[in-house]
Design an enzyme around this catalytic site. Sequence first.
Site, PDB file in Angstrom:
ATOM      1  N   TRP A  80      37.602  35.067  44.325  1.00 18.57           N
ATOM      2  CA  TRP A  80      37.187  36.236  43.470  1.00 18.57           C
ATOM      3  C   TRP A  80      37.518  37.663  43.816  1.00 18.57           C
ATOM      4  O   TRP A  80      37.461  38.575  43.174  1.00 18.57           O
ATOM      5  CB  TRP A  80      35.814  36.031  42.965  1.00 18.57           C
ATOM      6  CG  TRP A  80      34.758  35.701  44.373  1.00 18.57           C
ATOM      7  CD1 TRP A  80      34.586  34.503  44.979  1.00 18.57           C
ATOM      8  CD2 TRP A  80      34.520  36.661  45.321  1.00 18.57           C
ATOM      9  NE1 TRP A  80      33.628  34.767  46.110  1.00 18.57           N
ATOM     10  CE2 TRP A  80      33.591  36.043  46.383  1.00 18.57           C
ATOM     11  CE3 TRP A  80      34.305  37.987  45.524  1.00 18.57           C
ATOM     12  CZ2 TRP A  80      32.945  36.811  47.467  1.00 18.57           C
ATOM     13  CZ3 TRP A  80      33.800  38.779  46.773  1.00 18.57           C
ATOM     14  CH2 TRP A  80      33.243  38.125  47.572  1.00 18.57           C
ATOM     15  N   ASN A  81      37.603  37.872  45.374  1.00 19.25           N
ATOM     16  CA  ASN A  81      37.478  39.231  45.864  1.00 19.25           C
ATOM     17  C   ASN A  81      38.616  40.008  45.487  1.00 19.25           C
ATOM     18  O   ASN A  81      38.886  41.314  45.156  1.00 19.25           O
ATOM     19  CB  ASN A  81      37.257  39.276  47.275  1.00 19.25           C
ATOM     20  CG  ASN A  81      38.434  38.647  48.156  1.00 19.25           C
ATOM     21  OD1 ASN A  81      39.027  37.698  47.701  1.00 19.25           O
ATOM     22  ND2 ASN A  81      38.715  39.214  49.335  1.00 19.25           N
TER      23      ASN A  81
ATOM     24  N   LYS B 167      44.068  26.873  40.994  1.00 25.68           N
ATOM     25  CA  LYS B 167      42.410  26.961  40.721  1.00 25.68           C
ATOM     26  C   LYS B 167      42.336  28.403  40.994  1.00 25.68           C
ATOM     27  O   LYS B 167      42.210  28.595  42.199  1.00 25.68           O
ATOM     28  CB  LYS B 167      41.763  25.879  41.181  1.00 25.68           C
ATOM     29  CG  LYS B 167      40.103  25.834  40.813  1.00 25.68           C
ATOM     30  CD  LYS B 167      39.190  25.081  41.629  1.00 25.68           C
ATOM     31  CE  LYS B 167      38.883  26.198  42.921  1.00 25.68           C
ATOM     32  NZ  LYS B 167      38.116  27.485  42.314  1.00 25.68           N
TER      33      LYS B 167
ATOM     34  N   GLY C  36      40.613  31.885  51.123  1.00 27.21           N
ATOM     35  CA  GLY C  36      39.189  31.927  51.010  1.00 27.21           C
ATOM     36  C   GLY C  36      38.736  31.942  52.350  1.00 27.21           C
ATOM     37  O   GLY C  36      39.112  32.425  53.523  1.00 27.21           O
TER      38      GLY C  36
ATOM     39  N   GLU D 164      44.995  31.344  54.293  1.00 27.80           N
ATOM     40  CA  GLU D 164      44.688  32.837  54.458  1.00 27.80           C
ATOM     41  C   GLU D 164      43.482  32.795  54.387  1.00 27.80           C
ATOM     42  O   GLU D 164      42.568  32.893  53.437  1.00 27.80           O
ATOM     43  CB  GLU D 164      45.430  33.499  53.059  1.00 27.80           C
ATOM     44  CG  GLU D 164      46.865  33.803  52.929  1.00 27.80           C
ATOM     45  CD  GLU D 164      47.246  34.903  53.745  1.00 27.80           C
ATOM     46  OE1 GLU D 164      46.420  35.887  54.170  1.00 27.80           O
ATOM     47  OE2 GLU D 164      48.334  34.979  54.266  1.00 27.80           O
ATOM     48  N   LEU D 165      42.652  33.130  55.448  1.00 26.72           N
ATOM     49  CA  LEU D 165      41.176  32.837  55.702  1.00 26.72           C
ATOM     50  C   LEU D 165      40.632  34.277  55.989  1.00 26.72           C
ATOM     51  O   LEU D 165      41.223  35.210  55.982  1.00 26.72           O
ATOM     52  CB  LEU D 165      41.099  32.028  56.747  1.00 26.72           C
ATOM     53  CG  LEU D 165      41.714  30.475  56.354  1.00 26.72           C
ATOM     54  CD1 LEU D 165      41.530  29.283  57.204  1.00 26.72           C
ATOM     55  CD2 LEU D 165      41.468  30.026  55.019  1.00 26.72           C
TER      56      LEU D 165
ATOM     57  N   CYS E  54      39.244  40.598  53.184  1.00 23.13           N
ATOM     58  CA  CYS E  54      39.101  39.839  54.531  1.00 23.13           C
ATOM     59  C   CYS E  54      39.670  40.718  55.737  1.00 23.13           C
ATOM     60  O   CYS E  54      39.392  40.398  56.851  1.00 23.13           O
ATOM     61  CB  CYS E  54      40.011  38.643  54.105  1.00 23.13           C
ATOM     62  SG  CYS E  54      41.457  39.305  53.499  1.00 23.13           S
TER      63      CYS E  54
HETATM   64  P1  NAD Z   1      33.154  30.225  49.755  1.00 25.49           P
HETATM   65  O1  NAD Z   1      33.715  29.608  51.001  1.00 25.49           O
HETATM   66  O2  NAD Z   1      31.854  29.341  49.119  1.00 25.49           O
HETATM   67  O3  NAD Z   1      34.084  30.432  48.942  1.00 25.49           O
HETATM   68  C1  NAD Z   1      35.281  31.219  49.134  1.00 25.49           C
HETATM   69  C2  NAD Z   1      36.485  30.854  47.854  1.00 25.49           C
HETATM   70  O4  NAD Z   1      36.807  29.341  48.175  1.00 25.49           O
HETATM   71  C3  NAD Z   1      35.648  30.925  46.396  1.00 25.49           C
HETATM   72  O5  NAD Z   1      36.891  31.208  45.706  1.00 25.49           O
HETATM   73  C4  NAD Z   1      35.448  29.535  46.110  1.00 25.49           C
HETATM   74  O6  NAD Z   1      35.346  29.164  44.726  1.00 25.49           O
HETATM   75  C5  NAD Z   1      36.681  28.648  46.844  1.00 25.49           C
HETATM   76  N1  NAD Z   1      36.114  27.312  47.284  1.00 25.49           N
HETATM   77  C6  NAD Z   1      35.035  27.240  47.962  1.00 25.49           C
HETATM   78  N2  NAD Z   1      34.738  25.775  48.206  1.00 25.49           N
HETATM   79  C7  NAD Z   1      36.025  25.197  47.934  1.00 25.49           C
HETATM   80  C8  NAD Z   1      36.606  23.918  48.040  1.00 25.49           C
HETATM   81  N3  NAD Z   1      35.928  22.947  48.756  1.00 25.49           N
HETATM   82  N4  NAD Z   1      37.769  23.861  47.586  1.00 25.49           N
HETATM   83  C9  NAD Z   1      38.479  24.908  46.945  1.00 25.49           C
HETATM   84  N5  NAD Z   1      38.033  26.146  46.902  1.00 25.49           N
HETATM   85  C10 NAD Z   1      36.738  26.041  47.359  1.00 25.49           C
HETATM   86  O7  NAD Z   1      32.402  31.485  49.922  1.00 25.49           O
HETATM   87  P2  NAD Z   1      32.259  32.762  48.944  1.00 25.49           P
HETATM   88  O8  NAD Z   1      30.639  32.902  49.106  1.00 25.49           O
HETATM   89  O9  NAD Z   1      32.528  32.541  47.643  1.00 25.49           O
HETATM   90  O10 NAD Z   1      32.835  33.961  49.608  1.00 25.49           O
HETATM   91  C11 NAD Z   1      32.427  34.564  50.827  1.00 25.49           C
HETATM   92  C12 NAD Z   1      33.156  34.011  52.071  1.00 25.49           C
HETATM   93  O11 NAD Z   1      34.412  33.817  51.645  1.00 25.49           O
HETATM   94  C13 NAD Z   1      33.266  35.189  52.902  1.00 25.49           C
HETATM   95  O12 NAD Z   1      32.652  34.843  54.137  1.00 25.49           O
HETATM   96  C14 NAD Z   1      34.812  35.331  53.224  1.00 25.49           C
HETATM   97  O13 NAD Z   1      34.858  34.986  54.685  1.00 25.49           O
HETATM   98  C15 NAD Z   1      35.355  34.299  52.340  1.00 25.49           C
HETATM   99  N6  NAD Z   1      36.550  34.756  51.519  1.00 25.49           N
HETATM  100  C16 NAD Z   1      37.738  35.077  52.169  1.00 25.49           C
HETATM  101  C17 NAD Z   1      38.765  35.585  51.316  1.00 25.49           C
HETATM  102  C18 NAD Z   1      40.054  36.187  52.029  1.00 25.49           C
HETATM  103  O14 NAD Z   1      40.915  36.722  51.388  1.00 25.49           O
HETATM  104  N7  NAD Z   1      40.224  35.521  53.300  1.00 25.49           N
HETATM  105  C19 NAD Z   1      38.643  35.884  49.950  1.00 25.49           C
HETATM  106  C20 NAD Z   1      37.344  35.401  49.627  1.00 25.49           C
HETATM  107  C21 NAD Z   1      36.313  34.968  50.325  1.00 25.49           C
END
Ligand code: NAD
Length: 491
Positions: A164-165, A188, A241, A263-264, A297
């Site tokens: 979402w970010n 997705k 994510g 890309e974490l 990130c």
């Molecule tokens: P989260 O780990 O629940 O989700 C992160 C993203 O992954 C979301 O878009 C979510 O829909 C997706 N996701 C979650 N579980 C999944 C699964 N099993 N399969 C596929 N997609 C899945 O965390 P959050 O609360 O949404 O976001 C916060 C954390 O996510 C932060 O700590 C940050 O590190 C990380 N993040 C990183 C980036 C990046 O660009 N690297 C982007 C967004 C969030």
Amino acid sequence: MSATTDRSKDPIVTTPPARIAMFIDGVWTGGTSGRTEPIIDPATGQSLGEVPIAAREDLDRAVEAASRSFPAWRDTPVDERGAILHRAADLIRERLSRIAWIMTTEEGKLLSQSTAEVIRVAKGIDWDAEDARRLYGRIIPVDHDTEMSVIHQPVGPVAAFTPWNFPAASPMRKLGGALSAGCTIVLKASEETPGTACALVQCFEEAGVPAGVINLVFGVPAEVSQHLITSPAIRMVAFTGSIPVGKRLAQLAGEHMKPSIMELGGHAPVVICRDADPERAGKAVAAAKYVNAGQVCTSPSRIYAHADIYDAFLDSYSGESRSLRVGNGLDESSQMGPMANTRRLAAMDELLEDAQERGTSVICGGSRIDQPGFFYEPTVLTEVPTEARIMREEPFGPVSAVLRFDDLNDALAAANSLPYGLAAYGFTGSADTADVLKRGLEAGIISINHCGGSVPEAPSGGVKDSGWGREGGSEGLDGYLITKRISHKLR
Ligand code: NAD
């Protein structure tokens, strides 16, 4: 807080509402389950609408469409594919203000930041479309009667997952990379920012991408990823994510021998050397820190300042932080928007409570802002012990820690001490020290004397737990390709 702007000129008011639906095999659909989830405006806490949740049958139809349409898209001449992608980029530019508006209402970032993101998206698609023209193979001189060659071909249907970010930039990386390379895709996108993804996909549809080449779904993330990654027709996985989710998906992809781009997250260190200009560094780090309320990130989050310039840096950095106007991203006077969801607010509360229990000093901020929406104060911490959670866990919010060092080797060791390695920053007046930082910082993205953002022309990606694979630059299509060695006996 800033004043409310006049909404009568908002593009959302003057154009039809965003279409929030899945796009499967060339058709916009609410899916077969009838289930939905609310979409929340983080600046108000109010509902903006509903996003459909895919059933297994919807996912199967998406995979089948991606699989069926793959051979024709793969064999479409590269300049025809490129022309379609350039048209999509042009449509995105035409709809710039509307897409940016949707993004800000769904995600919270400042409208100026959403606008810059949409412009970057159009440039990124143009870059990928052009880069596909340069996917050269090579001839290797082995034997006079045998021609040995290497060619690259699209890997096949891709399953992609975006957060979402960066509601537009992250889908763009996947769509641009996959489609330019000749792959089809099931994307997705985030259920929290679906309108932005729908608006982008609509541009690709209208640009002439054939039915089935792009499929957009929403759902329960763990169910969707489990189903898509294990579907035999899916040949590659691209995820942006968090590290824990990325590790789970990489493991699943590995079990099925599917290559992936991961890309974490990160926990970006900043090393401010004795010979740096502390005031300039303070301004530069603050300008980067509060982009998207720190939910980036690559956001600077652990700041190591040399003892000789520590006070001057802290004055500058905390002064910038304290003076920020926090408010609705649609209001032109806001300098930082809300956090995107209540999970991030709760995470800030937990990190601050832990840090304060361990004796951390809060120089500014440290609390939620008491008003509707998900607002948190720009927060600067000092005297943070290394055991504090904030020193080990990615804050992903407007919080950072400033620490003092005497010896550059100690600062480098501290900067490299975590398992993360996405972005790292250094400030110095010396070319020699800059070289030590460039080579010594363990990260995939290094900036010296500024906090550089991503551009289509250069690769982005992490090392260590921050992931593998690169998006953008001349490396950007590699993940979507297979390499074949061909030996041809001529005589
Ligand atoms: P989260 O780990 O629940 O989700 C992160 C993203 O992954 C979301 O878009 C979510 O829909 C997706 N996701 C979650 N579980 C999944 C699964 N099993 N399969 C596929 N997609 C899945 O965390 P959050 O609360 O949404 O976001 C916060 C954390 O996510 C932060 O700590 C940050 O590190 C990380 N993040 C990183 C980036 C990046 O660009 N690297 C982007 C967004 C969030």
